[in-house]
Design a protein around this motif. Structure first.
Motif, PDB file in Angstrom:
ATOM      1  N   LEU A   1      13.173  13.049  -9.074  1.00 34.32           N
ATOM      2  CA  LEU A   1      13.203  13.941  -8.014  1.00 34.32           C
ATOM      3  C   LEU A   1      14.572  14.660  -8.119  1.00 34.32           C
ATOM      4  O   LEU A   1      14.743  15.997  -7.757  1.00 34.32           O
ATOM      5  CB  LEU A   1      12.925  13.435  -6.842  1.00 34.32           C
ATOM      6  CG  LEU A   1      11.667  13.067  -6.570  1.00 34.32           C
ATOM      7  CD1 LEU A   1      11.539  12.038  -5.281  1.00 34.32           C
ATOM      8  CD2 LEU A   1      10.503  13.998  -6.766  1.00 34.32           C
ATOM      9  N   GLU A   2      15.810  13.943  -8.485  1.00 33.83           N
ATOM     10  CA  GLU A   2      16.974  14.577  -8.361  1.00 33.83           C
ATOM     11  C   GLU A   2      16.886  15.483  -9.291  1.00 33.83           C
ATOM     12  O   GLU A   2      17.622  16.380  -9.112  1.00 33.83           O
ATOM     13  CB  GLU A   2      17.927  13.094  -8.601  1.00 33.83           C
ATOM     14  CG  GLU A   2      19.496  13.464  -8.855  1.00 33.83           C
ATOM     15  CD  GLU A   2      20.249  12.421  -9.116  1.00 33.83           C
ATOM     16  OE1 GLU A   2      21.226  12.003  -8.283  1.00 33.83           O
ATOM     17  OE2 GLU A   2      20.301  11.819 -10.001  1.00 33.83           O
TER      18      GLU A   2
ATOM     19  N   ASP B   1       0.815  -1.298  -0.076  1.00 32.84           N
ATOM     20  CA  ASP B   1      -0.057   0.121  -0.100  1.00 32.84           C
ATOM     21  C   ASP B   1       0.839   1.345  -0.113  1.00 32.84           C
ATOM     22  O   ASP B   1       0.549   2.176   0.735  1.00 32.84           O
ATOM     23  CB  ASP B   1      -1.008   0.033   1.016  1.00 32.84           C
ATOM     24  CG  ASP B   1      -2.099   0.903   1.042  1.00 32.84           C
ATOM     25  OD1 ASP B   1      -2.597   1.230  -0.214  1.00 32.84           O
ATOM     26  OD2 ASP B   1      -2.686   1.621   1.867  1.00 32.84           O
ATOM     27  N   GLU B   2       2.134   1.348  -0.701  1.00 31.85           N
ATOM     28  CA  GLU B   2       2.957   2.311  -0.950  1.00 31.85           C
ATOM     29  C   GLU B   2       2.704   3.102  -2.171  1.00 31.85           C
ATOM     30  O   GLU B   2       3.615   4.150  -2.289  1.00 31.85           O
ATOM     31  CB  GLU B   2       4.393   1.977  -0.719  1.00 31.85           C
ATOM     32  CG  GLU B   2       4.456   1.318   0.786  1.00 31.85           C
ATOM     33  CD  GLU B   2       4.410   2.606   1.726  1.00 31.85           C
ATOM     34  OE1 GLU B   2       4.885   3.787   1.505  1.00 31.85           O
ATOM     35  OE2 GLU B   2       4.206   2.538   2.954  1.00 31.85           O
ATOM     36  N   GLY B   3       2.108   2.661  -2.934  1.00 31.99           N
ATOM     37  CA  GLY B   3       1.901   3.496  -4.384  1.00 31.99           C
ATOM     38  C   GLY B   3       1.610   4.543  -4.249  1.00 31.99           C
ATOM     39  O   GLY B   3       2.002   5.622  -4.971  1.00 31.99           O
ATOM     40  N   ARG B   4       0.734   5.028  -3.590  1.00 33.49           N
ATOM     41  CA  ARG B   4      -0.047   6.303  -3.271  1.00 33.49           C
ATOM     42  C   ARG B   4       1.157   7.247  -2.927  1.00 33.49           C
ATOM     43  O   ARG B   4       1.113   8.547  -3.450  1.00 33.49           O
ATOM     44  CB  ARG B   4      -1.124   6.309  -2.545  1.00 33.49           C
ATOM     45  CG  ARG B   4      -2.295   7.064  -2.721  1.00 33.49           C
ATOM     46  CD  ARG B   4      -3.386   6.940  -1.742  1.00 33.49           C
ATOM     47  NE  ARG B   4      -3.192   6.439  -0.427  1.00 33.49           N
ATOM     48  CZ  ARG B   4      -3.329   5.201   0.171  1.00 33.49           C
ATOM     49  NH1 ARG B   4      -3.637   4.427  -0.723  1.00 33.49           N
ATOM     50  NH2 ARG B   4      -3.069   4.794   1.243  1.00 33.49           N
ATOM     51  N   SER B   5       1.996   7.101  -2.013  1.00 32.61           N
ATOM     52  CA  SER B   5       2.992   8.088  -1.539  1.00 32.61           C
ATOM     53  C   SER B   5       4.100   8.339  -2.928  1.00 32.61           C
ATOM     54  O   SER B   5       4.544   9.557  -2.984  1.00 32.61           O
ATOM     55  CB  SER B   5       3.742   7.512  -0.375  1.00 32.61           C
ATOM     56  OG  SER B   5       4.446   6.242  -0.851  1.00 32.61           O
ATOM     57  N   THR B   6       4.183   7.399  -3.703  1.00 32.47           N
ATOM     58  CA  THR B   6       5.091   7.785  -4.928  1.00 32.47           C
ATOM     59  C   THR B   6       4.253   8.802  -5.672  1.00 32.47           C
ATOM     60  O   THR B   6       4.940  10.028  -6.033  1.00 32.47           O
ATOM     61  CB  THR B   6       5.421   6.723  -5.820  1.00 32.47           C
ATOM     62  OG1 THR B   6       6.270   5.603  -4.872  1.00 32.47           O
ATOM     63  CG2 THR B   6       6.250   6.836  -6.761  1.00 32.47           C
ATOM     64  N   LEU B   7       3.064   8.500  -6.361  1.00 31.67           N
ATOM     65  CA  LEU B   7       2.251   9.533  -6.846  1.00 31.67           C
ATOM     66  C   LEU B   7       2.396  10.842  -6.106  1.00 31.67           C
ATOM     67  O   LEU B   7       2.611  12.063  -6.769  1.00 31.67           O
ATOM     68  CB  LEU B   7       1.049   8.776  -6.908  1.00 31.67           C
ATOM     69  CG  LEU B   7       0.726   7.884  -8.247  1.00 31.67           C
ATOM     70  CD1 LEU B   7      -0.542   7.186  -8.205  1.00 31.67           C
ATOM     71  CD2 LEU B   7       1.114   8.282  -9.637  1.00 31.67           C
ATOM     72  N   GLU B   8       2.086  10.793  -4.732  1.00 27.72           N
ATOM     73  CA  GLU B   8       1.913  12.044  -4.187  1.00 27.72           C
ATOM     74  C   GLU B   8       3.078  12.819  -4.111  1.00 27.72           C
ATOM     75  O   GLU B   8       3.129  14.274  -4.325  1.00 27.72           O
ATOM     76  CB  GLU B   8       1.090  11.867  -2.837  1.00 27.72           C
ATOM     77  CG  GLU B   8      -0.137  11.432  -2.727  1.00 27.72           C
ATOM     78  CD  GLU B   8      -0.291  11.038  -1.315  1.00 27.72           C
ATOM     79  OE1 GLU B   8       0.384  11.156  -0.248  1.00 27.72           O
ATOM     80  OE2 GLU B   8      -1.550  10.486  -1.213  1.00 27.72           O
ATOM     81  N   LEU B   9       4.241  12.308  -3.948  1.00 27.68           N
ATOM     82  CA  LEU B   9       5.384  12.895  -3.941  1.00 27.68           C
ATOM     83  C   LEU B   9       5.717  13.456  -5.471  1.00 27.68           C
ATOM     84  O   LEU B   9       6.293  14.513  -5.656  1.00 27.68           O
ATOM     85  CB  LEU B   9       6.668  11.866  -3.607  1.00 27.68           C
ATOM     86  CG  LEU B   9       7.869  12.690  -3.499  1.00 27.68           C
ATOM     87  CD1 LEU B   9       7.990  13.805  -2.506  1.00 27.68           C
ATOM     88  CD2 LEU B   9       8.979  11.735  -3.152  1.00 27.68           C
TER      89      LEU B   9
END
Length: 127
Positions: A112-113, A26-34
């Motif tokens: 991000l880099e 359930d970690e996919g959302r955090s990648t999209l949000e970032l």
């Protein structure tokens, strides 16, 4: 908010593939949000998830066509996307995407880099 204020921004459209192991956690959302905090970046999530590598079976001799069949929906979505870049948090998925589509997928941290103006050694890029 601290990260976003220092970003230079990236004027591109990105298709973000959330790999199975991150979806399971359930970690996919955090990648999209970032990624959506990057100024100028248009982020779309790939609807299909599995690229077909499925752990080690995608690397086994004789399983290539099965692996590609499993990942067909995602791979077709990538080929048909108008996105300028594909990102994925999984090296095996990136290999499958490259092999099947000819598109090089990068890790979200690499994007991000770039957005922060950092070079690969962690130094200041364009400053």
């Amino acid at each position: 908010g601290r990260l976003a204020k220092d970003m230079l921004g990236v004027r591109q459209s990105v298709l973000c593939h959330i790999p199975c192991h991150l979806k399971a956690q359930d970690e996919g959302r955090s990648t999209l949000e970032l990624l959506r905090t990057v100024p100028g970046l248009h982020v779309a999530a790939a609807n299909a998830t599995c690229c077909g590598m499925g752990g080690y079976h995608g690397f086994r001799k004789g399983y290539t066509s099965l692996s590609l069949d499993i990942g067909r929906r995602l791979l077709e979505d990538i080929k048909n996307s108008a996105a300028e870049m594909v990102v994925t948090g999984c090296a095996a998925c990136a290999m499958q995407i490259r092999q099947a589509t000819g598109i090089t997928a990068i890790h979200p941290v690499q994007l991000l880099e770039e957005a922060c103006g950092l070079d690969r050694q962690g130094g200041s890029g364009g400053k």
